[in-house]
Motif scaffolding. Structure first.
Motif, PDB file in Angstrom:
ATOM      1  N   UNK A  30       0.816  -1.217   0.000  1.00 26.24           N
ATOM      2  CA  UNK A  30       0.000   0.000   0.000  1.00 26.24           C
ATOM      3  C   UNK A  30       0.854   1.272   0.000  1.00 26.24           C
ATOM      4  N   UNK A  31       2.149   1.156   0.313  1.00 23.72           N
ATOM      5  CA  UNK A  31       2.984   2.351   0.449  1.00 23.72           C
ATOM      6  C   UNK A  31       2.527   3.222   1.597  1.00 23.72           C
ATOM      7  N   UNK A  32       2.474   2.680   2.816  1.00 26.05           N
ATOM      8  CA  UNK A  32       1.884   3.390   3.944  1.00 26.05           C
ATOM      9  C   UNK A  32       2.729   4.557   4.452  1.00 26.05           C
ATOM     10  N   UNK A  33       2.072   5.458   5.173  1.00 21.99           N
ATOM     11  CA  UNK A  33       2.745   6.554   5.869  1.00 21.99           C
ATOM     12  C   UNK A  33       2.677   6.273   7.368  1.00 21.99           C
ATOM     13  N   UNK A  34       3.792   5.878   7.944  1.00 24.46           N
ATOM     14  CA  UNK A  34       3.821   5.555   9.367  1.00 24.46           C
ATOM     15  C   UNK A  34       3.884   6.813  10.231  1.00 24.46           C
ATOM     16  N   UNK A  35       4.666   7.810   9.766  1.00 21.17           N
ATOM     17  CA  UNK A  35       4.884   9.014  10.567  1.00 21.17           C
ATOM     18  C   UNK A  35       4.729  10.258   9.685  1.00 21.17           C
ATOM     19  N   UNK A  36       4.290  11.353  10.306  1.00 23.68           N
ATOM     20  CA  UNK A  36       4.191  12.604   9.559  1.00 23.68           C
ATOM     21  C   UNK A  36       5.530  13.342   9.597  1.00 23.68           C
ATOM     22  N   UNK A  37       5.560  14.535   9.039  1.00 27.92           N
ATOM     23  CA  UNK A  37       6.813  15.292   8.939  1.00 27.92           C
ATOM     24  C   UNK A  37       7.404  15.636  10.300  1.00 27.92           C
ATOM     25  N   UNK A  38       6.571  15.649  11.336  1.00 32.10           N
ATOM     26  CA  UNK A  38       7.040  15.973  12.681  1.00 32.10           C
ATOM     27  C   UNK A  38       7.409  14.728  13.490  1.00 32.10           C
ATOM     28  N   UNK A  39       7.318  13.563  12.861  1.00 29.60           N
ATOM     29  CA  UNK A  39       7.661  12.329  13.547  1.00 29.60           C
ATOM     30  C   UNK A  39       6.541  11.722  14.355  1.00 29.60           C
ATOM     31  N   UNK A  40       5.323  12.234  14.205  1.00 32.68           N
ATOM     32  CA  UNK A  40       4.176  11.700  14.929  1.00 32.68           C
ATOM     33  C   UNK A  40       3.533  10.564  14.130  1.00 32.68           C
ATOM     34  N   UNK A  41       3.049   9.558  14.822  1.00 34.58           N
ATOM     35  CA  UNK A  41       2.390   8.430  14.162  1.00 34.58           C
ATOM     36  C   UNK A  41       1.208   8.930  13.338  1.00 34.58           C
ATOM     37  N   UNK A  42       1.077   8.420  12.114  1.00 33.28           N
ATOM     38  CA  UNK A  42       0.073   8.953  11.185  1.00 33.28           C
ATOM     39  C   UNK A  42      -0.772   7.863  10.544  1.00 33.28           C
ATOM     40  N   UNK A  43      -0.833   6.687  11.140  1.00 35.13           N
ATOM     41  CA  UNK A  43      -1.580   5.585  10.531  1.00 35.13           C
ATOM     42  C   UNK A  43      -3.076   5.883  10.458  1.00 35.13           C
ATOM     43  N   UNK A  44      -3.624   6.515  11.479  1.00 35.93           N
ATOM     44  CA  UNK A  44      -5.063   6.799  11.506  1.00 35.93           C
ATOM     45  C   UNK A  44      -5.455   7.830  10.458  1.00 35.93           C
ATOM     46  N   UNK A  45      -4.523   8.698  10.089  1.00 35.77           N
ATOM     47  CA  UNK A  45      -4.817   9.749   9.118  1.00 35.77           C
ATOM     48  C   UNK A  45      -4.664   9.269   7.671  1.00 35.77           C
ATOM     49  N   UNK A  46      -4.035   8.137   7.482  1.00 29.86           N
ATOM     50  CA  UNK A  46      -3.783   7.627   6.140  1.00 29.86           C
ATOM     51  C   UNK A  46      -4.891   6.644   5.748  1.00 29.86           C
TER      52      UNK A  46
END
Length: 446
Positions: A221-237
């Motif tokens: 899926x090419x997931x995004x684990x973290x955003x640019x600030x290093x915060x977990x971003x799984x729920x937003x993807x």
């Protein structure tokens, strides 16, 4: 001596020398002022233990010593990351100069702790343009927050093994390329006995099976684990929910979680002659490139082939991608012979003929562009599929973290709950998972 015994003796020796200690927030300081043309003996610790792999390592060292007659290398294999890290914290003359690890998830710790030296100055001094030598994905998992403390030393690519005989009998003419085709083919390939029990499943989706760690399938899926600030971003993807929903569809289409889990518990050990793909209990199977050699050595009683894993339907143009990881190698910060150590690291990781020779010997994917395209590389077509996955620009690996990939463990635990049907609200569950990952990362930094 057998490598397992060597590992035990090493641990005892380190304990006797006082090297197996905890604490020591700062690593011992070595030196990069040594003259690499002077006679020196380096200590190289690695994790390979199987006889053929140890021989391949020793053959590589012999080639290096022939090219660098002033440098002798003492190797110790079957060394765990824990033992290595304890020795590096303590430093001293008994600690290694060059270190390698199979655990790419730990690179963040190696870099942030400073126990592995920054290799960028050595690369620059040698005129090595790392972006032209190594595929981007492999570079990504050997650095952390701009610090290149490791380099790739061969890689593993994960793809699809499929039973060609079962495909032919089911009327399927090629491996699936999208997740909808994957589910359709899995159903067609599933076979049951008269009493309803499974004889074979098209694909065993359980995250607990062999190499089926969720992060490996999630790579499609090419997931995004973290955003640019290093915060977990799984729920937003949105790809996170699509991944889990696809997994549940695969489970339900083949009979449900309970029956599939019951069948899975009847599978033999992954590395034995009772492997589920080898015994034809599964028709499609996710695994690494090494499985091909094992199938040939076992003389699998059916025709098989390899291909990339399918991708989500809305990302069909990324077909050919896959999950990558591999062995990493670096220089101990405590080494007093860092320039000589760099000569060894440079030889093992950037010399095209050397990388090809080592890759052919242990049937791993080479880790440089030059080696991936070398005519001397193993020409087996079933191996070539994994080379293509390694070269695919969409292939990926989970990003390094400062706590050794604790977020992958959190993802695994969450995935077990999802596939068992114990997460009724995926949105809420993913938000909770993100909060846990952020809390774990914060604790590691404090």
């Amino acid at each position: 001596m057998p490598s397992a015994r060597a590992g035990r003796i090493l641990v005892a020796a380190l304990a006797g020398a006082g090297l197996l200690v905890s604490g020591c927030a700062r690593p011992s300081v070595g030196s990069d002022r040594d003259d690499p043309t002077k006679p020196v003996t380096l200590k190289f610790w690695h994790g390979w233990a199987e006889r053929g792999e140890v021989k391949a390592v020793n053959d590589s060292i012999a080639r290096f010593e022939k090219a660098h007659p002033n440098i002798k290398v003492e190797t110790i294999g079957n060394v765990t990351d824990e033992t290595m890290n304890q020795a590096l914290r303590a430093g001293g003359s008994d600690a290694p100069d060059v270190v390698s690890s199979f655990t790419t998830n730990n690179v963040g710790q190696y870099c942030s702790s400073g126990m592995w030296a920054d290799l960028d100055p050595f690369l620059k001094k040698s005129g090595v343009d790392k972006k032209k030598v190594f595929p981007k994905t492999l570079l990504d998992y050997t650095q952390f927050r701009g610090r290149q403390c490791a380099l790739p030393l061969l890689a593993d690519a994960f793809g699809l093994y499929y039973n060609k005989d079962a495909f032919r009998k089911a009327g399927i003419d090629r491996p699936p390329r999208t997740m909808s085709e994957f589910a359709r083919d899995a159903v067609k390939l599933t076979r049951r006995d008269k009493d309803g029990s499974y004889r074979r499943v098209g694909f065993m989706p359980s995250f607990r099976l062999y190499q089926n760690s969720p992060d490996r399938m999630f790579a499609q899926w090419g997931p995004t684990y973290f955003d640019a600030k290093g915060k977990a971003a799984l729920a937003k993807d949105p790809r996170s929910k699509d991944f889990f929903r696809t997994q549940l569809k695969l489970i339900n289409a083949q009979g449900g979680y309970g029956p599939l889990e019951k069948f899975r518990t009847m599978f033999g050990d992954e590395m034995s002659s009772q492997n589920a793909f080898l015994t034809q209990k599964v028709a499609m199977h996710m695994d690494g490139e090494w499985r091909g050699r094992m199938l040939k050595e076992a003389k699998a009683p059916f025709h098989w082939d390899t291909a990339p894993l399918p991708v989500p339907d809305d990302q069909a143009d990324t077909y050919g991608r896959g999950y990558l990881n591999g062995t990493v190698i670096g220089i101990a910060h405590s080494s007093m012979h860092q320039n000589a150590a760099w000569e060894l690291v440079k030889f093992l990781t950037t010399d095209t003929d050397e990388v090809v020779s080592f890759a052919n010997a242990i049937h791993n994917v080479p880790s440089t562009f030059g080696a991936l395209n070398s005519p001397k590389l193993d020409a087996d077509p079933t191996f070539r599929a994994f080379l293509d996955i390694a070269k695919n620009p969409h292939s990926s690996a989970p990003p390094p973290s400062n706590n050794g990939g604790q977020y992958i463990t959190a993802l695994q635990d969450f995935s077990y709950e999802v596939e068992a049907g114990r997460v009724p609200d995926l949105d809420k569950g993913l938000r909770t998972l993100d909060a846990q990952i952020d809390a774990d990362n914060l604790q590691s930094e404090n």
